[in-house]
Design a protein around this motif. Structure first.
Motif, PDB file in Angstrom:
ATOM      1  N   THR A 111       0.779  -1.078   0.000  1.00  0.00           N
ATOM      2  CA  THR A 111       0.000   0.000   0.000  1.00  0.00           C
ATOM      3  C   THR A 111       0.863   1.196   0.000  1.00  0.00           C
ATOM      4  OG1 THR A 111       0.307  -1.034   1.951  1.00  0.00           O
ATOM      5  CG2 THR A 111      -1.937  -1.113   1.151  1.00  0.00           C
ATOM      6  N   LYS A 112       1.802   0.317  -0.091  1.00  0.00           N
ATOM      7  CA  LYS A 112       2.934   1.197  -0.328  1.00  0.00           C
ATOM      8  C   LYS A 112       2.980   1.606  -1.796  1.00  0.00           C
ATOM      9  CE  LYS A 112       7.984   0.711  -0.158  1.00  0.00           C
ATOM     10  NZ  LYS A 112       9.071  -0.223   0.117  1.00  0.00           N
ATOM     11  N   SER A 113       2.308   0.879  -2.617  1.00  0.00           N
ATOM     12  CA  SER A 113       2.339   1.152  -4.049  1.00  0.00           C
ATOM     13  C   SER A 113       1.829   2.550  -4.369  1.00  0.00           C
ATOM     14  CB  SER A 113       1.504   0.107  -4.796  1.00  0.00           C
ATOM     15  OG  SER A 113       0.170   0.086  -4.322  1.00  0.00           O
ATOM     16  N   TRP A 114       0.805   3.012  -3.648  1.00  0.00           N
ATOM     17  CA  TRP A 114       0.259   4.342  -3.940  1.00  0.00           C
ATOM     18  C   TRP A 114       1.248   5.440  -3.595  1.00  0.00           C
ATOM     19  CZ3 TRP A 114      -3.199   4.460  -7.338  1.00  0.00           C
ATOM     20  CH2 TRP A 114      -4.160   3.452  -7.426  1.00  0.00           C
ATOM     21  N   ASP A 115       1.964   5.269  -2.492  1.00  0.00           N
ATOM     22  CA  ASP A 115       3.008   6.251  -2.159  1.00  0.00           C
ATOM     23  C   ASP A 115       4.111   6.230  -3.211  1.00  0.00           C
ATOM     24  OD1 ASP A 115       1.849   7.143   0.259  1.00  0.00           O
ATOM     25  OD2 ASP A 115       2.607   5.370   1.297  1.00  0.00           O
ATOM     26  N   PHE A 116       4.442   5.031  -3.685  1.00  0.00           N
ATOM     27  CA  PHE A 116       5.541   4.887  -4.641  1.00  0.00           C
ATOM     28  C   PHE A 116       5.254   5.634  -5.936  1.00  0.00           C
ATOM     29  CE2 PHE A 116       8.002   2.718  -7.934  1.00  0.00           C
ATOM     30  CZ  PHE A 116       9.259   2.635  -7.340  1.00  0.00           C
ATOM     31  N   ILE A 117       4.001   5.626  -6.390  1.00  0.00           N
ATOM     32  CA  ILE A 117       3.681   6.303  -7.652  1.00  0.00           C
ATOM     33  C   ILE A 117       3.144   7.717  -7.429  1.00  0.00           C
ATOM     34  CG2 ILE A 117       3.318   4.183  -8.949  1.00  0.00           C
ATOM     35  CD1 ILE A 117       0.332   4.512  -8.599  1.00  0.00           C
ATOM     36  N   GLY A 118       3.334   8.232  -6.216  1.00  0.00           N
ATOM     37  CA  GLY A 118       3.075   9.647  -5.991  1.00  0.00           C
ATOM     38  C   GLY A 118       1.657  10.016  -5.636  1.00  0.00           C
ATOM     39  N   LEU A 119       0.911   9.101  -4.990  1.00  0.00           N
ATOM     40  CA  LEU A 119      -0.441   9.429  -4.540  1.00  0.00           C
ATOM     41  C   LEU A 119      -0.563   9.111  -3.043  1.00  0.00           C
ATOM     42  CD1 LEU A 119      -3.219  10.456  -5.634  1.00  0.00           C
ATOM     43  CD2 LEU A 119      -3.902   8.065  -5.784  1.00  0.00           C
ATOM     44  N   PRO A 120       0.090   9.904  -2.173  1.00  0.00           N
ATOM     45  CA  PRO A 120      -0.019   9.683  -0.726  1.00  0.00           C
ATOM     46  C   PRO A 120      -1.443   9.926  -0.248  1.00  0.00           C
ATOM     47  CG  PRO A 120       1.091  11.757  -1.185  1.00  0.00           C
ATOM     48  CD  PRO A 120       0.931  11.065  -2.499  1.00  0.00           C
ATOM     49  N   HIS A 121      -1.736   9.480   0.978  1.00  0.00           N
ATOM     50  CA  HIS A 121      -3.109   9.563   1.479  1.00  0.00           C
ATOM     51  C   HIS A 121      -3.597  11.000   1.612  1.00  0.00           C
ATOM     52  CE1 HIS A 121      -0.926  10.229   5.279  1.00  0.00           C
ATOM     53  NE2 HIS A 121      -2.028  10.813   5.695  1.00  0.00           N
ATOM     54  N   ASN A 122      -2.651  11.949   1.751  1.00  0.00           N
ATOM     55  CA  ASN A 122      -3.041  13.354   1.910  1.00  0.00           C
ATOM     56  C   ASN A 122      -3.046  14.121   0.593  1.00  0.00           C
ATOM     57  OD1 ASN A 122      -0.309  13.337   1.512  1.00  0.00           O
ATOM     58  ND2 ASN A 122       0.204  14.678   3.244  1.00  0.00           N
ATOM     59  N   SER A 123      -3.054  13.410  -0.538  1.00  0.00           N
ATOM     60  CA  SER A 123      -3.139  14.077  -1.841  1.00  0.00           C
ATOM     61  C   SER A 123      -4.454  14.840  -1.948  1.00  0.00           C
ATOM     62  CB  SER A 123      -3.051  13.050  -2.976  1.00  0.00           C
ATOM     63  OG  SER A 123      -1.804  12.411  -2.986  1.00  0.00           O
ATOM     64  N   LYS A 124      -4.464  15.833  -2.818  1.00  0.00           N
ATOM     65  CA  LYS A 124      -5.669  16.624  -3.029  1.00  0.00           C
ATOM     66  C   LYS A 124      -6.812  15.721  -3.497  1.00  0.00           C
ATOM     67  CE  LYS A 124      -7.486  20.569  -5.637  1.00  0.00           C
ATOM     68  NZ  LYS A 124      -7.199  21.599  -6.677  1.00  0.00           N
ATOM     69  N   ARG A 125      -7.954  15.875  -2.865  1.00  0.00           N
ATOM     70  CA  ARG A 125      -9.135  15.082  -3.218  1.00  0.00           C
ATOM     71  C   ARG A 125     -10.299  16.015  -3.532  1.00  0.00           C
ATOM     72  NH1 ARG A 125      -7.859   9.508  -3.770  1.00  0.00           N
ATOM     73  NH2 ARG A 125      -6.012   9.223  -2.477  1.00  0.00           N
ATOM     74  N   MET A 126     -11.148  15.574  -4.454  1.00  0.00           N
ATOM     75  CA  MET A 126     -12.345  16.327  -4.802  1.00  0.00           C
ATOM     76  C   MET A 126     -13.560  15.675  -4.135  1.00  0.00           C
ATOM     77  SD  MET A 126     -10.897  18.553  -6.677  1.00  0.00           S
ATOM     78  CE  MET A 126     -12.198  19.456  -7.544  1.00  0.00           C
ATOM     79  N   ASN A 127     -14.538  16.493  -3.715  1.00  0.00           N
ATOM     80  CA  ASN A 127     -15.754  15.953  -3.105  1.00  0.00           C
ATOM     81  C   ASN A 127     -16.472  15.000  -4.051  1.00  0.00           C
ATOM     82  OD1 ASN A 127     -15.349  17.415  -0.753  1.00  0.00           O
ATOM     83  ND2 ASN A 127     -16.533  19.176  -1.468  1.00  0.00           N
ATOM     84  N   LEU A 128     -16.274  15.199  -5.347  1.00  0.00           N
ATOM     85  CA  LEU A 128     -16.943  14.380  -6.354  1.00  0.00           C
ATOM     86  C   LEU A 128     -16.459  12.927  -6.326  1.00  0.00           C
ATOM     87  CD1 LEU A 128     -19.031  14.672  -8.625  1.00  0.00           C
ATOM     88  CD2 LEU A 128     -17.140  15.052 -10.211  1.00  0.00           C
ATOM     89  N   GLU A 129     -15.335  12.667  -5.641  1.00  0.00           N
ATOM     90  CA  GLU A 129     -14.812  11.296  -5.603  1.00  0.00           C
ATOM     91  C   GLU A 129     -15.850  10.322  -5.053  1.00  0.00           C
ATOM     92  OE1 GLU A 129     -11.404   9.037  -3.097  1.00  0.00           O
ATOM     93  OE2 GLU A 129     -10.637  10.676  -4.352  1.00  0.00           O
ATOM     94  N   SER A 130     -16.687  10.771  -4.117  1.00  0.00           N
ATOM     95  CA  SER A 130     -17.688   9.880  -3.525  1.00  0.00           C
ATOM     96  C   SER A 130     -18.835   9.581  -4.484  1.00  0.00           C
ATOM     97  CB  SER A 130     -18.247  10.483  -2.229  1.00  0.00           C
ATOM     98  OG  SER A 130     -18.942  11.685  -2.500  1.00  0.00           O
TER      99      SER A 130
END
Length: 735
Positions: A111-130
């Motif tokens: 889950t480390k994979s997301w950090d590795f490709i540059g999408l950490p958990h605190n990346s910018k998120r849009m409300n539309l994601e839901s």
């Protein structure tokens, strides 16, 4: 004395063959009849009656009620029934039929994979994601996993039209259906969307699973597990079953329902077990993804696990994103120590601890199961039931070759296994007992040791998790290009993490997938392009949450032109291994320019591939006419974000026409930059594009010239405005 092969005997032999062929041609098997888009202005509930009439016209007196096994009517037109080869040919010649092809099997391709490709958990998120709905066509889902809790989720988006069958959905898993045209269920299966295998659960949680802390596989890969779009919703379409695999007819049913239900992105981690080259629209993935594209749904498909040989791709339509599997820094090492102190490093994920205690070691070749009819040449490979079970008790067994995790059951009472093979070690397996996989060179050294001592011993260490400093590179199992159907379209499109990925699992299947294994855990580590596919699907969903009105082609372009270039030195097949490069989620939300493609553009492309105006009209249910002749020139004008050219001459020159749409700064000027080897001459006209508004389009031509025939050469076109670098891969290849 030799037997004489007389003309009479030959004639009898030939007649026998003809009779066998005739008998086989009269046997009925399940076929899919594909009839293009759903007819406009016709009530879809009347389609089953039309399908029955067509079946009756072909089957004649053999027609019975229920002959049509399934009708596709939600999103496109077609049906399933049993036919002989002759009957299938008759149906294929009927008006309004695009193709008729056999119902074949496919299989799951981790889950480390997301950090590795540059999408950490605190990346910018849009409300539309839901509001984004990720559809997963696979083996179902395990609903009790923490990865799919709906705590904090509101009701499903209003656009959702899906349903749940034999399954309790929530506000996270908002849809769950299952398809099984054979109506066969093994003892292990659950008739419903519940996942008894784990593959579908793993893929779904990789794409859109919740954030779950303190996850590990018995201490390995510990950390926080999460999907790329944890706020997105999940819709599950179960098509894979334990003993019958994933059938074409069921996969097409899943596409039909998912398109109707209103998913935004489809993740399909399925493929054949061998390279099967079929024309467009004689493949359920081509058909389903084409109709998804027509309705603005982005489809992502695993490239398959048939590498590293060339042309092993099984996913090549230009309207689909084909994903290769890359490493992301996580590696497992499992060592063997011999009685003489020598240590060899192998690859598996071994959670068992032998406390470094030494055990007798025995070569499987020397203990064949004679009573079972096996000899030493079979037992040395450790094929199922080939080894004497009594002889392995309390010992470590040496196997020349490699058996899958499901084949280790014959080692009744064995302490462990050492495999020796040239099988690549970049994707470790999990076994039901201590196991490691060594190179053949090290394997031979162990054999030499066994011959040099009267009482050879060995032990297998518990695995160590280490950093793979060479990452990212493409896994050896990942299927390679070039594209066997349309050689001048680059495949695969992109690479994403697919090796040693940890994600949710079902407790109904042990982590080794070996029935007697007691380790039934909520998370598992597996590898495959199956795991790369949901990574890319999540990135597509992430981009769509920023740009809800973008077409599938625009999203695909954004993903490809912002990818991180990968090393040729680590990947000899270059772009035929990784496409545009390693996926980069955050950059993909702001690509600057995109290459858009409409349904009409694909129609022109198909005309160039040899499809007639009549076929096109059936496919699209409009009055489309072929504007181009059946030749390969149309592919050069398809507005793809990549360039591929297959040559068979020493001197060549080809021109490509492209159009880019400005999605970056309203006022901007892009300059073309070419990175190319000296042997290629690449020109761009015009080489400067100036924009004055968002959505403005500009066209250019790219000419590739050379006077040499090479195996493969790589280059790049980069449109640069100082803030955005819009990169397109260029590949020129010969034999």
């Amino acid at each position: 004395m030799a037997n004489k092969f007389t003309p009479r005997i030959f004639l009898l032999f030939l007649l026998t063959l003809i009779q066998i062929h005739h008998a086989c041609s009269k046997q009925r098997k399940t076929y899919i009849v594909y009839m293009g888009d759903r007819p406009k202005g016709i009530d879809p509930t009347t389609l089953p009656s039309l399908h029955s009439t067509m079946a009756q016209n072909v089957l004649g007196s053999d027609f019975e009620p229920g002959a049509v096994l399934h009708s596709y009517k939600k999103s496109f037109n077609g049906f399933v029934l049993k036919l002989t080869e002759d009957e299938a040919e008759t149906l294929a010649e009927m008006d309004n039929v695009v193709s008729v092809f056999p119902n074949t099997k496919h299989y799951p391709c981790t889950t480390k994979s997301w950090d590795f490709i540059g999408l950490p958990h605190n990346s910018k998120r849009m409300n539309l994601e839901s509001d984004i709905i990720v559809g997963v066509i696979d083996s179902g889902i395990w609903p009790k996993s923490k990865s799919f809790s709906d705590e904090g989720f509101g009701p499903p988006p209003k656009k959702w039209k899906g349903s749940c069958h034999n399954f309790t959905c929530n506000n996270k898993i908002i849809g769950a259906q299952y398809f099984n045209i054979k109506r066969f269920y093994s003892k292990k299966d659950i008739e419903g969307p519940t996942d008894v295998n784990g593959h579908g659960t793993h893929c779904a949680s990789t794409a859109a699973g919740n954030m779950v802390h303190s996850v590990s596989l018995q201490g390995y890969a510990s950390g926080t597990a999460r999907g790329g779009v944890p706020s997105a919703r999940i819709a599950v379409y179960k098509v894979c079953w334990e003993e019958i695999g994933c059938n074409d007819a069921d996969i097409l049913s899943a596409f039909d329902s998912a398109i109707h239900d209103g998913v935004d992105v489809l993740s399909v981690s399925l493929g054949s077990k061998k390279v099967v080259i079929t024309p467009y629209f004689k493949n359920v993935f081509d058909i389903g993804s084409f109709h998804a594209m027509k309705r603005g749904i982005f489809t992502v498909n695993a490239a398959n696990n048939l590498g590293p040989n060339p042309s092993t791709m099984t996913s090549y339509p230009p309207w689909i994103l084909s994903v290769a599997a890359s490493t992301f820094g996580r590696k497992f090492s499992t060592k063997v120590q011999l009685g003489n102190g020598a240590i060899y490093e192998g690859a598996t994920i071994n959670t068992f601890d032998l406390k470094r205690k030494m055990f007798p070691i025995i070569f499987a070749r020397d203990i064949p199961n004679v009573a079972g009819g096996f000899n030493s040449s079979q037992s040395r490979l450790c094929s199922t039931d080939s080894v004497d079970k009594q002889a392995v008790k309390g010992k470590i067994v040496l196997c020349e070759g490699f058996a899958s995790a499901s084949d280790v059951g014959f080692f009744s009472g064995a302490v462990g296994i050492i495999f020796g093979d040239n099988y690549p070690q970049d994707s470790p397996f999990i076994f039901a007992l201590p196991t490691t996989l060594l190179s053949l060179w090290n394997f031979r050294e162990i054999q030499y040791y066994m011959k040099s001592t009267r009482n050879p011993t060995a032990t297998i260490f518990k695995s160590e998790e280490v950093e793979d400093s060479l990452s990212p590179y493409i896994a050896s199992f990942s299927s390679r290009g070039p594209n066997p159907i349309t050689p001048n379209i680059l495949k695969p499109d992109i690479a994403a993490p697919g090796v040693n990925v940890i994600a949710a699992w079902t407790p109904l299947n042990p982590i080794s997938e070996f029935e007697d294994d007691k380790r039934r855990l909520p998370y598992n580590i597996i590898s495959g392009t199956s795991m790369a596919c949901p990574h890319a699907a999540a990135v597509a969903a992430y981009v769509k949450s920023f740009h809800p009105n973008w077409s599938p082609a625009m999203i695909k372009s954004a993903i490809m032109t912002t990818a991180t270039p990968m090393s040729h030195a680590l990947n000899p097949e270059a772009e035929f291994a990784y496409g545009a490069g390693q996926i980069n989620p955050v950059k993909a939300t702001n690509p600057g320019l995109v290459y858009d493609i409409t349904e009409a553009d694909y129609a022109d492309f198909l005309c160039g591939e040899g499809y007639t105006a009549k076929q096109l009209q059936v496919l699209t249910q409009d009055k489309s006419n072929c504007k181009v002749k059946a030749n390969e020139k149309a592919v050069y004008n398809l507005n793809l974000p990549s360039f591929a050219l297959k040559i068979n001459l020493t001197i060549f020159s080809h021109v490509y026409h492209r159009t880019v749409t400005n999605v970056g700064s309203a006022t901007s000027t892009y300059k073309a930059r070419i990175i190319s080897p000296p042997l290629l001459e690449i020109q761009v006209k015009p080489n400067v594009l100036s924009f004055t508004s968002i959505g403005q389009k500009k066209s250019f031509s790219l000419t590739i010239e050379a006077a040499i025939n090479v195996e493969v050469m790589s280059a790049s076109l980069i449109w640069d405005d100082g803030s955005h670098q819009v990169r397109s891969p260029i590949v020129v290849y010969g034999k």
